[in-house]
Motif scaffolding. Structure first.
Motif, PDB file in Angstrom:
ATOM      1  N   THR A   1       6.493  11.620   8.500  1.00 31.77           N
ATOM      2  CA  THR A   1       5.473  10.567   8.627  1.00 31.77           C
ATOM      3  C   THR A   1       5.995   9.170   8.302  1.00 31.77           C
ATOM      4  O   THR A   1       5.296   8.194   8.528  1.00 31.77           O
ATOM      5  N   SER A   2       7.179   9.073   7.756  1.00 29.03           N
ATOM      6  CA  SER A   2       7.755   7.800   7.290  1.00 29.03           C
ATOM      7  C   SER A   2       6.973   7.195   6.130  1.00 29.03           C
ATOM      8  O   SER A   2       7.164   6.013   5.826  1.00 29.03           O
ATOM      9  N   SER A   3       6.105   7.963   5.502  1.00 25.32           N
ATOM     10  CA  SER A   3       5.440   7.435   4.313  1.00 25.32           C
ATOM     11  C   SER A   3       6.481   7.225   3.224  1.00 25.32           C
ATOM     12  O   SER A   3       7.493   7.933   3.162  1.00 25.32           O
ATOM     13  N   THR A   4       6.235   6.243   2.382  1.00 28.15           N
ATOM     14  CA  THR A   4       7.226   5.872   1.374  1.00 28.15           C
ATOM     15  C   THR A   4       6.611   5.798  -0.017  1.00 28.15           C
ATOM     16  O   THR A   4       5.383   5.756  -0.175  1.00 28.15           O
ATOM     17  N   ASN A   5       7.471   5.770  -0.998  1.00 21.87           N
ATOM     18  CA  ASN A   5       7.047   5.649  -2.384  1.00 21.87           C
ATOM     19  C   ASN A   5       8.136   4.875  -3.117  1.00 21.87           C
ATOM     20  O   ASN A   5       9.331   5.012  -2.796  1.00 21.87           O
ATOM     21  N   TYR A   6       7.729   4.047  -4.095  1.00 21.88           N
ATOM     22  CA  TYR A   6       8.672   3.216  -4.811  1.00 21.88           C
ATOM     23  C   TYR A   6       8.407   3.263  -6.313  1.00 21.88           C
ATOM     24  O   TYR A   6       7.258   3.357  -6.758  1.00 21.88           O
ATOM     25  N   ALA A   7       9.471   3.142  -7.082  1.00 24.37           N
ATOM     26  CA  ALA A   7       9.317   2.932  -8.510  1.00 24.37           C
ATOM     27  C   ALA A   7       8.785   1.519  -8.737  1.00 24.37           C
ATOM     28  O   ALA A   7       9.087   0.595  -7.971  1.00 24.37           O
TER      29      ALA A   7
ATOM     30  N   MET B   1       3.338  13.968   0.721  1.00 20.39           N
ATOM     31  CA  MET B   1       3.873  12.697   0.238  1.00 20.39           C
ATOM     32  C   MET B   1       5.091  12.956  -0.635  1.00 20.39           C
ATOM     33  O   MET B   1       5.104  13.874  -1.455  1.00 20.39           O
ATOM     34  N   CYS B   2       6.108  12.116  -0.477  1.00 22.11           N
ATOM     35  CA  CYS B   2       7.302  12.288  -1.309  1.00 22.11           C
ATOM     36  C   CYS B   2       7.081  11.628  -2.662  1.00 22.11           C
ATOM     37  O   CYS B   2       6.269  10.717  -2.811  1.00 22.11           O
ATOM     38  N   VAL B   3       7.819  12.129  -3.628  1.00 19.03           N
ATOM     39  CA  VAL B   3       7.795  11.575  -4.981  1.00 19.03           C
ATOM     40  C   VAL B   3       9.244  11.411  -5.419  1.00 19.03           C
ATOM     41  O   VAL B   3      10.012  12.361  -5.328  1.00 19.03           O
ATOM     42  N   PRO B   4       9.643  10.233  -5.882  1.00 17.87           N
ATOM     43  CA  PRO B   4      11.041  10.038  -6.271  1.00 17.87           C
ATOM     44  C   PRO B   4      11.314  10.577  -7.679  1.00 17.87           C
ATOM     45  O   PRO B   4      11.643   9.828  -8.594  1.00 17.87           O
TER      46      PRO B   4
END
Length: 128
Positions: A55-61, A107-110
């Motif tokens: 999905t190209s969804s992103t997550n950031y610190a 959803m990804c989680v870093p």
């Protein structure tokens, strides 16, 4: 065999920019996450950002929001981390890592525990 190869690290002055690349190979699934992590001397490895392959969804610190941007090029199986407004505290070895995603829209989680496959790392040094 799944492989990840990072590149693009180097020495940059505070306020400068770098773009890291993570070339991935050895997998065929569209359901995956690729994350960027970093580890400074004497500190634990921490998550920076991640992106979903489906999905190209992103997550950031929180520490990099507004300064770093993660993106992907599916044709090249490559994920990029554009780092702007770099600070001395961004100095670290940067690693990319891969995980298979459970579903298309997950959803990804870093978080380091969620990733099984790791690259060798690339050094980023921010100093005047």
């Amino acid at each position: 065999q799944l492989q990840l190869v990072e590149s693009g690290g180097g020495l940059v002055q505070p306020g400068g920019s770098l773009r890291l690349s993570c070339a991935a190979s050895g997998f065929t699934s569209d359901y995956y996450f690729i994350g960027w992590f970093r580890q400074a001397p004497g500190k634990e490895r921490e998550g920076v950002s991640c992106i979903s392959g489906s999905t190209s969804s992103t997550n950031y610190a929180d520490s990099v929001k507004g300064r770093f941007t993660i993106s992907r090029d599916n044709a090249k199986n490559t994920v990029y981390l554009q780092m702007n407004s770099l600070k001395p505290e961004d100095t670290a070895v940067y690693y990319c890592a891969f995980s298979f995603a459970p579903t298309f829209q997950a959803m990804c989680v870093p978080s380091t525990y969620a990733y099984r496959y790791w690259g060798q790392g690339t050094q980023v040094t921010v100093s005047s």
